[in-house]
Scaffold this motif. Structure first.
Motif, short mmCIF file in Angstrom:
data_model
loop_
_atom_site.label_atom_id
_atom_site.label_comp_id
_atom_site.label_asym_id
_atom_site.label_seq_id
_atom_site.Cartn_x
_atom_site.Cartn_y
_atom_site.Cartn_z
N SER A 298 0.83 -1.30 -0.04
CA SER A 298 0.10 0.05 0.09
C SER A 298 0.79 1.43 0.02
N SER A 299 2.14 1.29 -0.73
CA SER A 299 2.69 2.48 -0.56
C SER A 299 3.74 2.68 -1.94
N SER A 300 3.19 3.61 -2.78
CA SER A 300 3.98 3.93 -3.93
C SER A 300 5.38 3.98 -3.76
N ASN A 333 2.21 11.69 -8.92
CA ASN A 333 1.06 11.14 -9.73
C ASN A 333 0.53 9.79 -9.14
N GLN A 334 -0.84 10.32 -8.49
CA GLN A 334 -1.51 9.48 -7.73
C GLN A 334 -2.95 9.39 -8.41
N ASN A 335 -3.18 8.68 -9.46
CA ASN A 335 -4.69 8.64 -9.61
C ASN A 335 -5.34 7.85 -9.20
N GLY A 377 3.29 8.99 -0.96
CA GLY A 377 3.09 7.71 -1.25
C GLY A 377 3.25 6.70 0.03
N VAL A 378 2.49 6.78 0.84
CA VAL A 378 2.48 5.73 2.10
C VAL A 378 1.12 5.30 2.47
N PRO A 379 0.93 4.36 3.17
CA PRO A 379 -0.26 3.74 3.59
C PRO A 379 -1.52 4.83 4.13
N SER A 380 -2.61 4.80 3.83
CA SER A 380 -3.61 5.73 4.25
C SER A 380 -3.31 7.16 4.07
N ALA A 381 -2.39 7.52 3.26
CA ALA A 381 -1.93 8.88 3.28
C ALA A 381 -3.22 9.93 2.86
N SER A 382 -4.07 9.32 2.08
CA SER A 382 -5.16 10.18 1.70
C SER A 382 -6.22 10.50 2.63
N ILE A 383 -6.32 9.78 3.63
CA ILE A 383 -7.37 9.82 4.45
C ILE A 383 -7.67 11.30 5.16
N CYS A 413 -5.47 -1.41 -3.37
CA CYS A 413 -5.97 -1.61 -4.96
C CYS A 413 -5.60 -0.16 -5.33
N ARG A 414 -5.84 0.91 -4.66
CA ARG A 414 -5.64 2.13 -5.27
C ARG A 414 -4.02 2.33 -5.62
N THR A 415 -3.29 1.73 -4.44
CA THR A 415 -1.91 2.08 -4.79
C THR A 415 -1.27 1.42 -6.16
N1 ASP Z 1 -1.22 4.56 -0.35
C1 ASP Z 1 -1.24 5.40 -1.43
C2 ASP Z 1 0.23 5.27 -2.05
O1 ASP Z 1 1.16 4.89 -1.41
C3 ASP Z 1 -1.47 6.88 -1.10
C4 ASP Z 1 -2.98 6.76 -0.50
O2 ASP Z 1 -4.07 6.94 -1.17
O3 ASP Z 1 -3.40 6.83 0.51
O4 ASP Z 1 0.26 5.40 -3.10
#
Ligand code: ASP
Length: 446
Positions: A298-300, A333-335, A377-383, A413-415
């Motif tokens: 879960s981390s870009s 670039n986090q589509n 680009g780390v887990p749950s960063a978008s919350i 999935c989004r990552t």
């Molecule tokens: N986990 C996502 C990423 O690292 C960022 C996010 O949507 O929380 O790409």
């Protein structure tokens, strides 16, 4: 090559490919977690003890060890990418193409998300009792996110000024680090370094190269325990939450997944076919190790070393272009993230009966594109970003509680879509640069 480096590198080749081992960890974690949840129940004291004392800390150790490598990796990779591009005109061109594609793809992804949420309307039929149960269950986590979001509440001008950190040391000392600030610094530093005479440039480029290699090896070594780390993360998630959350939120989850799938297949497929000179399925096959790593971490940012390797060795992207495009893309670039934010804001507005006008949905679009660029680009960063967007359009920020239980899975999935987008942009930019130089499309390895 020294023995440690040789072993770190060969570990990938000798036994089962690493991404397949990760998939095994993933499946075992989910199956055991689901079995424990069904057999014992989430509140069984033995299960709670195992999760809180063993699997959860082990999963967190794995993720933290990966994130530990991110700052040196991003800084060195970007400096090398900028210097490697050689002349500043080429840098400007590659930079403009990367930025242009990032903005277009992000905007399209949010439109896809908003269209899906308007079409499916996943929040309209969520029962008030379920809503109340979810809000109560995650109230304290949501309050924390909402408080952080309000503390970060800035005017537009303030957030523009805030893009440039006045002190790079304090920018990277933040948790999570200010990746945008770090990127700007590394870019600026790389440009300044490229302008130096060879004898000044060389020692620093050698240092950046050594830092990059060491940081990549650190990630490779951590990835050796990825099957265990991923298994522990998945076990903790499924044993605690089980699948019952997926039932009331099934429509929302399906809406996010459907839109992500559409973006990954149709939008990236069209981009690759028209501008990248590569078929979608060929791309997916070659990109597979990076996509699996993105899914499991879960981390870009943590996927960056694998993505760099994949782009160079399996997609045929020249190293300096991959180094530049992918390092910027891992943060900017986090589509998948932007799309997820669009769907989630609309879903929560529907749950709370707030009818968003077209103008407000446009605001969501712009904010989600900006958030996609600004999210680390780390887990749950978008919350936290979602909490900010919610409060901008008049939906209670605490409503985020409703989706927190399924966020871990959706984050995986989004990552994948985030990393897929970075690789698709790298292939496209590399192709356009090579045809400019009169060459053929990137020569992908079989
Ligand atoms: N986990 C996502 C990423 O690292 C960022 C996010 O949507 O929380 O790409």
């Amino acid at each position: 090559m020294n023995p440690l480096a040789a072993r770190a590198a060969s570990g990938y080749r000798d036994r089962m490919p690493s991404h397949l081992r990760i998939l095994w960890g993933f499946v075992v974690g989910i199956v055991l977690g689901a079995a424990a949840h069904l057999g014992l129940g989430a509140d069984h004291p033995a299960l709670v003890a195992v999760v809180t004392n063993a699997t959860e800390p082990a999963g967190k150790l794995f993720l933290r060890a990966l994130l530990l490598c991110v700052v040196p990796l991003v800084a060195s990779s970007l400096v090398l990418g900028v210097v490697g591009l050689g002349d500043l005109r080429k840098l400007g061109r590659v930079g403009a193409k990367t930025l242009g594609l990032t903005l277009c793809l992000s905007a399209i992804s949010v439109v896809v998300g908003l269209a899906a949420a308007n079409l499916v309307r996943p929040g309209v039929d969520l029962e008030p009792a379920v809503r109340a149960r979810l809000v109560a269950k995650y109230a304290s986590n949501a309050a924390e996110v909402a408080a952080k979001a309000t503390a970060d509440d800035q005017t537009f001008a303030e957030s523009i000024v805030g893009i440039i950190p006045p002190n790079i040391a304090s920018a990277v000392a933040k948790n999570p680090p200010d990746m945008l600030g770090l990127m700007l610094f590394a870019l600026f530093f790389g440009v300044a370094l490229a302008l130096q005479p060879e004898q000044v440039k060389k020692p620093l480029v050698d240092v950046a190269e050594a830092v990059f290699r060491a940081a990549s090896t650190m990630v490779h070594l951590v990835m050796k325990v990825a099957p265990i780390g991923v298994g522990c993360l998945l076990f903790s998630m499924t044993s605690r939450f089980g699948f019952e959350l997926l039932v009331p939120l099934a429509l929302y989850v399906a809406c996010v997944l459907g839109a992500l799938l559409f973006h990954q297949l149709a939008v990236y497929g069209a981009l690759l076919r028209v501008l990248g000179g590569m078929g979608l399925f060929d791309f997916l096959r070659r990109a597979q190790p990076a996509l699996v790593t993105a899914f499991s971490t879960s981390s870009s940012n943590a996927t960056l070393p694998t993505a760099l390797e994949v782009s160079e060795q399996r997609l045929g992207v020249p190293r300096e272009i991959g180094g530049f495009v992918l390092t910027i893309g891992a943060t900017a670039n986090q589509n998948g993230t932007a799309l997820f934010e669009g769907v989630t804001v609309l879903f929560l507005a529907q749950v709370f009966g707030v009818d968003l006008t077209l103008g407000q949905q446009l605001t969501v679009l712009v904010l989600a594109v900006v958030a996609g660029i600004g999210t680390a680009g780390v887990p749950s960063a978008s919350i936290p970003f979602i909490a900010i967007v919610l409060s901008q359009v008049g939906v209670p920020a605490e409503g985020i509680a409703i989706v927190l239980g399924v966020d871990r899975f959706l984050d995986m999935c989004r990552t994948v879509v985030n990393v897929g987008g970075d690789l698709a942009v790298a292939v496209t930019v590399a192709r356009s640069e090579s045809s400019r130089a009169g060459g053929a499309a990137p020569a992908a390895a079989p």
